[in-house]
Write a protein that holds these residues in place. Structure first.
Motif, PDB file in Angstrom:
ATOM      1  N   ARG A  87      48.532  61.765 -90.112  1.00 53.98           N
ATOM      2  CA  ARG A  87      48.851  62.603 -91.262  1.00 53.98           C
ATOM      3  C   ARG A  87      49.880  61.929 -92.165  1.00 53.98           C
ATOM      4  O   ARG A  87      50.640  61.086 -91.734  1.00 53.98           O
ATOM      5  N   ASP A  88      49.873  62.377 -93.424  1.00 52.04           N
ATOM      6  CA  ASP A  88      50.862  61.950 -94.420  1.00 52.04           C
ATOM      7  C   ASP A  88      51.789  63.137 -94.652  1.00 52.04           C
ATOM      8  O   ASP A  88      51.336  64.206 -95.090  1.00 52.04           O
ATOM      9  N   ASP A  89      53.066  62.969 -94.336  1.00 57.24           N
ATOM     10  CA  ASP A  89      54.055  64.027 -94.475  1.00 57.24           C
ATOM     11  C   ASP A  89      54.338  64.274 -95.958  1.00 57.24           C
ATOM     12  O   ASP A  89      54.718  63.363 -96.688  1.00 57.24           O
ATOM     13  N   ASP A  90      54.124  65.510 -96.397  1.00 59.35           N
ATOM     14  CA  ASP A  90      54.359  65.888 -97.790  1.00 59.35           C
ATOM     15  C   ASP A  90      55.217  67.135 -97.847  1.00 59.35           C
ATOM     16  O   ASP A  90      55.410  67.828 -96.846  1.00 59.35           O
ATOM     17  N   LEU A  91      55.704  67.434 -99.040  1.00 63.39           N
ATOM     18  CA  LEU A  91      56.615  68.552 -99.243  1.00 63.39           C
ATOM     19  C   LEU A  91      55.971  69.907 -98.937  1.00 63.39           C
ATOM     20  O   LEU A  91      56.519  70.707 -98.190  1.00 63.39           O
ATOM     21  N   LEU A  92      54.801  70.165 -99.474  1.00 62.25           N
ATOM     22  CA  LEU A  92      54.159  71.467 -99.292  1.00 62.25           C
ATOM     23  C   LEU A  92      53.271  71.530 -98.061  1.00 62.25           C
ATOM     24  O   LEU A  92      53.355  72.454 -97.263  1.00 62.25           O
ATOM     25  N   PHE A  93      52.362  70.573 -97.922  1.00 62.44           N
ATOM     26  CA  PHE A  93      51.513  70.521 -96.734  1.00 62.44           C
ATOM     27  C   PHE A  93      51.176  69.059 -96.455  1.00 62.44           C
ATOM     28  O   PHE A  93      51.142  68.233 -97.354  1.00 62.44           O
ATOM     29  N   ASP A  94      50.947  68.765 -95.190  1.00 65.77           N
ATOM     30  CA  ASP A  94      50.688  67.385 -94.771  1.00 65.77           C
ATOM     31  C   ASP A  94      49.196  67.074 -94.883  1.00 65.77           C
ATOM     32  O   ASP A  94      48.365  67.848 -94.406  1.00 65.77           O
ATOM     33  N   ASP A  95      48.886  65.951 -95.514  1.00 64.91           N
ATOM     34  CA  ASP A  95      47.496  65.532 -95.670  1.00 64.91           C
ATOM     35  C   ASP A  95      46.981  64.915 -94.367  1.00 64.91           C
ATOM     36  O   ASP A  95      47.656  64.082 -93.758  1.00 64.91           O
ATOM     37  N   LEU A  96      45.789  65.315 -93.959  1.00 68.24           N
ATOM     38  CA  LEU A  96      45.134  64.716 -92.800  1.00 68.24           C
ATOM     39  C   LEU A  96      44.401  63.467 -93.276  1.00 68.24           C
ATOM     40  O   LEU A  96      43.490  63.542 -94.087  1.00 68.24           O
ATOM     41  N   LEU A  97      44.830  62.303 -92.781  1.00 64.89           N
ATOM     42  CA  LEU A  97      44.211  61.036 -93.177  1.00 64.89           C
ATOM     43  C   LEU A  97      43.002  60.704 -92.321  1.00 64.89           C
ATOM     44  O   LEU A  97      42.096  60.009 -92.762  1.00 64.89           O
ATOM     45  N   GLY A  98      42.999  61.190 -91.087  1.00 67.59           N
ATOM     46  CA  GLY A  98      41.872  60.933 -90.203  1.00 67.59           C
ATOM     47  C   GLY A  98      42.175  61.338 -88.774  1.00 67.59           C
ATOM     48  O   GLY A  98      43.321  61.540 -88.404  1.00 67.59           O
ATOM     49  N   VAL A  99      41.106  61.462 -87.992  1.00 71.24           N
ATOM     50  CA  VAL A  99      41.205  61.854 -86.587  1.00 71.24           C
ATOM     51  C   VAL A  99      40.487  60.803 -85.748  1.00 71.24           C
ATOM     52  O   VAL A  99      39.370  60.400 -86.065  1.00 71.24           O
ATOM     53  N   CYS A 100      41.142  60.386 -84.686  1.00 65.90           N
ATOM     54  CA  CYS A 100      40.550  59.434 -83.744  1.00 65.90           C
ATOM     55  C   CYS A 100      40.339  60.162 -82.417  1.00 65.90           C
ATOM     56  O   CYS A 100      41.277  60.747 -81.889  1.00 65.90           O
ATOM     57  N   GLU A 101      39.116  60.129 -81.907  1.00 65.80           N
ATOM     58  CA  GLU A 101      38.817  60.749 -80.621  1.00 65.80           C
ATOM     59  C   GLU A 101      38.097  59.739 -79.737  1.00 65.80           C
ATOM     60  O   GLU A 101      37.199  59.039 -80.196  1.00 65.80           O
ATOM     61  N   ARG A 102      38.510  59.712 -78.476  1.00 66.69           N
ATOM     62  CA  ARG A 102      37.917  58.767 -77.530  1.00 66.69           C
ATOM     63  C   ARG A 102      37.997  59.342 -76.131  1.00 66.69           C
ATOM     64  O   ARG A 102      39.007  59.921 -75.752  1.00 66.69           O
ATOM     65  N   GLN A 103      36.929  59.172 -75.365  1.00 67.41           N
ATOM     66  CA  GLN A 103      36.951  59.582 -73.961  1.00 67.41           C
ATOM     67  C   GLN A 103      37.739  58.545 -73.167  1.00 67.41           C
ATOM     68  O   GLN A 103      37.517  57.337 -73.307  1.00 67.41           O
ATOM     69  N   LEU A 104      38.646  59.034 -72.346  1.00 68.58           N
ATOM     70  CA  LEU A 104      39.507  58.160 -71.547  1.00 68.58           C
ATOM     71  C   LEU A 104      38.723  57.483 -70.425  1.00 68.58           C
ATOM     72  O   LEU A 104      37.875  58.106 -69.791  1.00 68.58           O
ATOM     73  N   GLN A 105      39.049  56.230 -70.195  1.00 62.93           N
ATOM     74  CA  GLN A 105      38.486  55.457 -69.085  1.00 62.93           C
ATOM     75  C   GLN A 105      39.643  54.813 -68.328  1.00 62.93           C
ATOM     76  O   GLN A 105      40.667  54.473 -68.926  1.00 62.93           O
ATOM     77  N   PHE A 106      39.475  54.621 -67.031  1.00 62.29           N
ATOM     78  CA  PHE A 106      40.518  53.990 -66.234  1.00 62.29           C
ATOM     79  C   PHE A 106      40.755  52.564 -66.708  1.00 62.29           C
ATOM     80  O   PHE A 106      39.836  51.881 -67.174  1.00 62.29           O
ATOM     81  N   GLY A 107      41.999  52.119 -66.615  1.00 62.17           N
ATOM     82  CA  GLY A 107      42.371  50.774 -67.026  1.00 62.17           C
ATOM     83  C   GLY A 107      43.212  50.802 -68.288  1.00 62.17           C
ATOM     84  O   GLY A 107      43.643  51.852 -68.760  1.00 62.17           O
ATOM     85  N   THR A 108      43.446  49.615 -68.841  1.00 60.83           N
ATOM     86  CA  THR A 108      44.211  49.460 -70.079  1.00 60.83           C
ATOM     87  C   THR A 108      43.259  49.054 -71.187  1.00 60.83           C
ATOM     88  O   THR A 108      42.435  48.153 -70.989  1.00 60.83           O
ATOM     89  N   HIS A 109      43.384  49.732 -72.328  1.00 62.24           N
ATOM     90  CA  HIS A 109      42.458  49.516 -73.437  1.00 62.24           C
ATOM     91  C   HIS A 109      43.208  49.466 -74.762  1.00 62.24           C
ATOM     92  O   HIS A 109      44.210  50.158 -74.937  1.00 62.24           O
ATOM     93  N   GLN A 110      42.691  48.673 -75.700  1.00 68.23           N
ATOM     94  CA  GLN A 110      43.198  48.620 -77.071  1.00 68.23           C
ATOM     95  C   GLN A 110      42.063  49.041 -77.993  1.00 68.23           C
ATOM     96  O   GLN A 110      40.921  48.607 -77.802  1.00 68.23           O
TER      97      GLN A 110
END
Length: 128
Positions: A87-110
């Motif tokens: 989100r972008d923090d603004d005075l009146l309301f914060d703009d949603l720039l995007g949503v990232c969703e991912r199913q978790l898997q064991f291990g380390t991931h980038q």
């Protein structure tokens, strides 16, 4: 024989519902969309399944923010959804720039997540 089968089924059910520790780290944005003044005051809100894990600090006046916060969740499960809202923090309301969703898997991931309004969120996580 029936009791051995019951114990085996109980053990298998326990293993499939095993909880693990999630560690989310190294959050940074690149080329986030700028407002009328050419800057962004970005932050990220973090969810794991139904749990809210909190939000980062606001990085003001930069389209390439780097957040130092790390998030830990001790009751995460494999295939549970990790959701990051940028989100972008603004005075009146914060703009949603995007949503990232991912199913978790064991291990380390980038991962790199391309945001709906432009820019990219980069992040790493470990589940184990």
């Amino acid at each position: 024989m029936a009791s051995k089968l019951s114990v085996l089924l109980l053990v298998l059910c326990t293993l499939t519902l095993a909880q693990a520790q999630l560690r989310l780290f190294n959050l940074r944005g690149s080329k986030l969309p700028a407002n009328l003044f050419g800057t962004t005051d970005g932050y990220v809100t973090v969810f794991c399944g139904e749990a809210s894990l909190g939000k980062t600090s606001v990085r003001t006046n930069t389209v390439n923010p780097w957040w130092e916060e790390e998030f830990t969740h001790f009751q995460a499960q494999e295939n549970e959804v990790l959701k990051l809202e940028v989100r972008d923090d603004d005075l009146l309301f914060d703009d949603l720039l995007g949503v990232c969703e991912r199913q978790l898997q064991f291990g380390t991931h980038q991962h790199d997540c391309y945001l709906k309004k432009g820019g990219t969120l980069h992040y790493s996580y470990t589940l184990g």
